[in-house]
Design an enzyme around this catalytic site. Structure first.
Site, mmCIF file in Angstrom:
data_model
loop_
_atom_site.group_PDB
_atom_site.id
_atom_site.type_symbol
_atom_site.label_atom_id
_atom_site.label_comp_id
_atom_site.label_asym_id
_atom_site.label_seq_id
_atom_site.Cartn_x
_atom_site.Cartn_y
_atom_site.Cartn_z
ATOM 1 N N VAL A 156 0.821 -1.201 0.000
ATOM 2 C CA VAL A 156 0.000 0.000 0.000
ATOM 3 C C VAL A 156 0.862 1.261 0.000
ATOM 4 C CG1 VAL A 156 -1.637 1.312 1.415
ATOM 5 C CG2 VAL A 156 -2.028 -1.097 0.978
ATOM 6 N N LYS A 159 15.084 -2.998 2.922
ATOM 7 C CA LYS A 159 14.101 -2.646 1.894
ATOM 8 C C LYS A 159 14.404 -1.260 1.334
ATOM 9 C CE LYS A 159 9.471 -3.915 2.215
ATOM 10 N NZ LYS A 159 8.105 -3.829 2.744
ATOM 11 N N THR A 193 -5.788 -0.936 7.120
ATOM 12 C CA THR A 193 -7.123 -1.450 7.445
ATOM 13 C C THR A 193 -7.179 -1.684 8.958
ATOM 14 O OG1 THR A 193 -7.199 -2.490 5.285
ATOM 15 C CG2 THR A 193 -8.755 -3.309 6.947
ATOM 16 N N GLU A 202 -3.936 -6.382 -5.293
ATOM 17 C CA GLU A 202 -2.624 -6.790 -5.754
ATOM 18 C C GLU A 202 -2.752 -7.236 -7.207
ATOM 19 O OE1 GLU A 202 -0.762 -9.551 -3.054
ATOM 20 O OE2 GLU A 202 -1.255 -8.289 -1.348
ATOM 21 N N PHE A 213 -16.683 -10.456 -9.281
ATOM 22 C CA PHE A 213 -16.460 -11.283 -8.085
ATOM 23 C C PHE A 213 -17.468 -12.425 -7.971
ATOM 24 C CE2 PHE A 213 -12.889 -9.831 -5.513
ATOM 25 C CZ PHE A 213 -12.422 -8.864 -6.381
ATOM 26 N N GLY A 231 -14.079 -20.682 -7.829
ATOM 27 C CA GLY A 231 -12.679 -21.088 -7.857
ATOM 28 C C GLY A 231 -12.291 -21.864 -6.616
ATOM 29 N N CYS A 252 -5.530 -10.257 2.632
ATOM 30 C CA CYS A 252 -6.586 -9.374 3.143
ATOM 31 C C CYS A 252 -7.917 -10.038 3.483
ATOM 32 C CB CYS A 252 -6.771 -8.220 2.179
ATOM 33 S SG CYS A 252 -5.292 -7.196 2.185
ATOM 34 N N LYS A 265 -3.759 -15.548 -6.496
ATOM 35 C CA LYS A 265 -4.416 -14.986 -7.679
ATOM 36 C C LYS A 265 -3.321 -14.637 -8.679
ATOM 37 C CE LYS A 265 -5.216 -10.415 -7.455
ATOM 38 N NZ LYS A 265 -5.878 -9.158 -7.099
HETATM 39 P P1 NAD Z 1 3.133 -4.832 4.104
HETATM 40 O O1 NAD Z 1 3.367 -5.844 5.137
HETATM 41 O O2 NAD Z 1 3.394 -5.128 2.662
HETATM 42 O O3 NAD Z 1 3.966 -3.509 4.462
HETATM 43 C C1 NAD Z 1 3.995 -2.904 5.727
HETATM 44 C C2 NAD Z 1 5.326 -2.159 5.874
HETATM 45 O O4 NAD Z 1 5.307 -1.409 7.090
HETATM 46 C C3 NAD Z 1 6.541 -3.078 6.002
HETATM 47 O O5 NAD Z 1 7.483 -2.768 4.994
HETATM 48 C C4 NAD Z 1 7.101 -2.808 7.390
HETATM 49 O O6 NAD Z 1 8.514 -2.889 7.474
HETATM 50 C C5 NAD Z 1 6.617 -1.384 7.620
HETATM 51 N N1 NAD Z 1 6.598 -0.965 9.038
HETATM 52 C C6 NAD Z 1 6.182 -1.679 10.124
HETATM 53 N N2 NAD Z 1 6.321 -0.941 11.234
HETATM 54 C C7 NAD Z 1 6.822 0.272 10.864
HETATM 55 C C8 NAD Z 1 7.168 1.446 11.563
HETATM 56 N N3 NAD Z 1 7.029 1.543 12.881
HETATM 57 N N4 NAD Z 1 7.658 2.495 10.860
HETATM 58 C C9 NAD Z 1 7.820 2.421 9.526
HETATM 59 N N5 NAD Z 1 7.510 1.310 8.809
HETATM 60 C C10 NAD Z 1 7.007 0.244 9.466
HETATM 61 O O7 NAD Z 1 1.610 -4.360 4.279
HETATM 62 P P2 NAD Z 1 0.568 -3.931 3.143
HETATM 63 O O8 NAD Z 1 0.139 -5.113 2.358
HETATM 64 O O9 NAD Z 1 1.071 -2.723 2.456
HETATM 65 O O10 NAD Z 1 -0.684 -3.543 4.061
HETATM 66 C C11 NAD Z 1 -0.695 -2.389 4.850
HETATM 67 C C12 NAD Z 1 -2.113 -2.161 5.330
HETATM 68 O O11 NAD Z 1 -2.965 -1.857 4.222
HETATM 69 C C13 NAD Z 1 -2.774 -3.347 6.022
HETATM 70 O O12 NAD Z 1 -3.616 -2.870 7.025
HETATM 71 C C14 NAD Z 1 -3.587 -4.001 4.912
HETATM 72 O O13 NAD Z 1 -4.688 -4.719 5.413
HETATM 73 C C15 NAD Z 1 -4.035 -2.791 4.129
HETATM 74 N N6 NAD Z 1 -4.312 -3.049 2.708
HETATM 75 C C16 NAD Z 1 -3.502 -3.873 1.978
HETATM 76 C C17 NAD Z 1 -3.758 -4.076 0.613
HETATM 77 C C18 NAD Z 1 -2.901 -5.004 -0.218
HETATM 78 O O14 NAD Z 1 -3.263 -5.279 -1.344
HETATM 79 N N7 NAD Z 1 -1.806 -5.519 0.280
HETATM 80 C C19 NAD Z 1 -4.815 -3.389 0.005
HETATM 81 C C20 NAD Z 1 -5.600 -2.526 0.782
HETATM 82 C C21 NAD Z 1 -5.340 -2.347 2.137
HETATM 83 C C1 UGA Z 2 -8.801 -7.448 -2.059
HETATM 84 C C2 UGA Z 2 -9.864 -6.441 -2.512
HETATM 85 O O1 UGA Z 2 -10.346 -6.788 -3.809
HETATM 86 C C3 UGA Z 2 -9.306 -5.020 -2.552
HETATM 87 O O2 UGA Z 2 -10.330 -4.093 -2.885
HETATM 88 C C4 UGA Z 2 -8.747 -4.676 -1.172
HETATM 89 O O3 UGA Z 2 -8.139 -3.392 -1.174
HETATM 90 C C5 UGA Z 2 -7.706 -5.716 -0.772
HETATM 91 O O4 UGA Z 2 -8.299 -7.047 -0.791
HETATM 92 C C6 UGA Z 2 -7.202 -5.451 0.612
HETATM 93 O O5 UGA Z 2 -7.923 -4.990 1.458
HETATM 94 O O6 UGA Z 2 -6.031 -5.735 0.804
HETATM 95 P P1 UGA Z 2 -6.745 -8.707 -3.223
HETATM 96 O O7 UGA Z 2 -6.702 -9.528 -1.983
HETATM 97 O O8 UGA Z 2 -5.491 -8.131 -3.748
HETATM 98 O O9 UGA Z 2 -7.761 -7.456 -3.029
HETATM 99 O O10 UGA Z 2 -7.327 -9.614 -4.382
HETATM 100 P P2 UGA Z 2 -8.769 -9.901 -5.047
HETATM 101 O O11 UGA Z 2 -8.673 -9.659 -6.483
HETATM 102 O O12 UGA Z 2 -9.853 -9.245 -4.321
HETATM 103 O O13 UGA Z 2 -8.874 -11.484 -4.818
HETATM 104 C C7 UGA Z 2 -8.954 -12.042 -3.519
HETATM 105 C C8 UGA Z 2 -9.195 -13.523 -3.607
HETATM 106 O O14 UGA Z 2 -10.509 -13.806 -4.113
HETATM 107 C C9 UGA Z 2 -8.236 -14.257 -4.538
HETATM 108 O O15 UGA Z 2 -7.879 -15.481 -3.943
HETATM 109 C C10 UGA Z 2 -9.048 -14.473 -5.809
HETATM 110 O O16 UGA Z 2 -8.634 -15.582 -6.558
HETATM 111 C C11 UGA Z 2 -10.421 -14.696 -5.210
HETATM 112 N N1 UGA Z 2 -11.514 -14.385 -6.169
HETATM 113 C C12 UGA Z 2 -11.733 -13.116 -6.582
HETATM 114 C C13 UGA Z 2 -12.319 -15.413 -6.630
HETATM 115 O O17 UGA Z 2 -12.141 -16.595 -6.258
HETATM 116 N N2 UGA Z 2 -13.363 -15.118 -7.480
HETATM 117 C C14 UGA Z 2 -13.603 -13.855 -7.910
HETATM 118 O O18 UGA Z 2 -14.572 -13.662 -8.679
HETATM 119 C C15 UGA Z 2 -12.772 -12.830 -7.455
#
Ligand code: NAD
Ligand code: UGA
Length: 431
Positions: free
Chosen positions: A11, A35, A122, A155, A252, A256, A263, A324
């Site tokens: 993010v 990193k 989140t 992702e 969605f 599958g 997440c 995915k």
């Molecule tokens: P991530 O694990 O990929 O990255 C988190 C980063 O924060 C790490 O690089 C870590 O080293 C760093 N960190 C931890 N403590 C720290 C500190 N004190 N100071 C500075 N850096 C620090 O996490 P992510 O996937 O980017 O997710 C972050 C948040 O966003 C979560 O709450 C997740 O649920 C939410 N989110 C993720 C996605 C996604 O697709 N991955 C999408 C939407 C929302």
């Molecule tokens: C999901 C949400 O789609 C994002 O909006 C949100 O920001 C994110 O979580 C988050 O909070 O981190 P992501 O986990 O990257 O995103 O992937 P998705 O594309 O949503 O797929 C999630 C899972 O559902 C995968 O395993 C995918 O294969 C499965 N899926 C998705 C299905 O089995 N069927 C579908 O029709 C869609």
């Protein structure tokens, strides 16, 4: 605008880079020095289509910087985004907020002028209230607003999702941070005008409610697929027929192997835990979690049936193992439990994934190949687990070179009629 993203993961890195692309000055800060060192050498730590090019361009033009000096990064910037992980506590199912509060303390000690503190991670409802309480010491008076701005990117599609959002949700009742956020997001929202201003608590809940709803939609179609299998109906037709109703929508609804990733599994559990604290029973989300968790067992027994209840020394090739397509992320991928169960039943597993070898598979009964051909050679069963584009038009006979091999297409990428006409033993999900 000078923006600091604290936490340079999926993010923080994606949204920070996109903000820089829009002309802002951005520091992506992280406590992980390795990193940051890599990023300063233009080595991107995650697999995300298009990100590499965007990071390099903005870094070169000086709009995007990487730092492990958290205090200076905070002091330098006007908007501080909190983007650290909120993993699940496996015992309690609560979101673990220790990274959020570590960052909050770092901000508390470095508030040298007014800043908008934006939580993008989140987090459970009321986390914003707690952040505000920590920051609210005498010396920080009038120097901050804490607001919520949840992130909805996926992702594999992260840049497109960020640049063309369905909505930008901002949670605050204060005017000043709202104006700052509106201005920041203006280039992204001016076309569709999908900027939704609400309260901080509502913004926090919108994020969990959205993820849980999407997880429910997937689980629902997966259970309908189970019924289709027994009643000789193709679930794809059901999804199309349902999706044509605009109230339902066709997205969605792809049946599958079950939802995985970093997440949906954690957020559904954390939402139930939050509701429990408020003494509310989210029975639908609870049953979604249960259904999705046990889906691999159904799939393993289907595989067993396809292989006439004999998996001993059978060679099974997985095409794709990530949760995915478009990501190298293995967190909570359905492949993990399926592979483990098949190995227990005596199968030998080969796999190929476009995102590379996975360290998570420890058994000597599973072997990685760096191309489709070698992974499939002389296999008894091919399992299409992940819907990568390169799996969509394969000549399987050419690769397998063995009589009577079978295919279990867990993403319904192929037409059963065409497959059967070409003499391949083909099985899909819900068909
Ligand atoms: P991530 O694990 O990929 O990255 C988190 C980063 O924060 C790490 O690089 C870590 O080293 C760093 N960190 C931890 N403590 C720290 C500190 N004190 N100071 C500075 N850096 C620090 O996490 P992510 O996937 O980017 O997710 C972050 C948040 O966003 C979560 O709450 C997740 O649920 C939410 N989110 C993720 C996605 C996604 O697709 N991955 C999408 C939407 C929302
Ligand atoms: C999901 C949400 O789609 C994002 O909006 C949100 O920001 C994110 O979580 C988050 O909070 O981190 P992501 O986990 O990257 O995103 O992937 P998705 O594309 O949503 O797929 C999630 C899972 O559902 C995968 O395993 C995918 O294969 C499965 N899926 C998705 C299905 O089995 N069927 C579908 O029709 C869609």
């Amino acid at each position: 605008m000078k923006i600091c993203m604290i936490g340079t993961g999926y993010v923080g890195l994606v949204s920070g880079t996109c903000f820089a692309e829009l002309g802002n000055h951005v520091i992506c800060a992280d406590i992980n020095k390795k990193k940051i060192k890599k990023l300063n050498e233009s080595i991107i730590p995650i697999y995300e289509p298009g990100l590499d090019e965007l990071v390099k361009r903005n870094f070169k033009q000086g709009r995007l910087k990487f730092s492990s000096d958290i205090p200076s990064s905070i002091k330098y910037c006007d908007i501080i985004f909190i983007c650290v992980g909120t993993p699940i506590n496996k015992k309690t199912n609560n979101a673990n907020l220790k990274y959020i509060f570590n960052v909050t303390h770092a901000i508390k000690n470095n508030l040298n002028k007014y800043k908008v503190i934006v939580n993008k991670s989140t987090v459970p409802v009321t986390t914003g209230d707690k952040i505000e309480k920590i920051l609210n010491i005498k010396k920080n008076k009038n120097k901050f607003d804490v607001i919520s701005n949840p992130e909805f990117l996926r992702e594999g599609e992260a840049i497109r999702d960020f640049m063309y959002p369905d909505r930008v949700v901002v949670g605050t009742i204060a005017k000043k941070p709202n104006n700052i956020m509106k201005n920041l997001y203006l280039p992204l929202i001016k076309k569709k005008n999908r900027y939704f201003l609400t309260t901080r608590r509502a913004a926090e809940l919108i994020k969990y409610a959205s993820n849980a709803f999407l997880a429910t939609k997937i689980t629902y179609i997966n259970e309908i697929a189970n019924l289709c299998e027994k009643s000789n109906i193709d679930v794809k037709d059901i999804a199309i027929g349902m999706g044509l109703d605009e109230r339902i929508g066709d997205r969605f609804l792809r049946a599958g192997p079950g939802y995985g990733g970093s997440c949906f599994p954690k957020d559904t559990r954390a939402l139930v835990a939050t509701a429990n604290k408020f003494k509310v029973n989210l029975s639908i989300v609870k049953s979604v979690i249960k259904s999705n968790h046990s889906r691999y067992k159904l799939l393993v027994s289907r595989i067993n049936k396809i292989m006439s209840n004999n998996l001993k020394n059978k060679k099974i090739s997985f095409l794709g193992v990530t949760f995915k397509a478009g990501t190298d992320d293995m967190r909570e991928t359905p492949a993990l439990n399926i592979v483990k169960s098949l190995i227990k039943k005596g199968a030998i597993i080969n796999y190929y994934d476009p995102s590379g070898k996975k360290d998570i598979f420890k058994s000597n009964k599973i072997k990685y190949f760096n191309n489709i051909k070698d992974a499939c050679y002389k296999s008894d069963l091919l399992i299409i687990h992940t819907e990568w584009n390169e799996f969509k038009q394969l000549n399987f006979k050419k690769y397998v070179k063995k009589k009577n091999f079978k295919i279990f297409d867990m993403r319904n990428l192929y037409s059963p009629n065409k497959m059967n006409r070409s003499g391949v033993n083909y099985f899909g999900i819900g068909r």
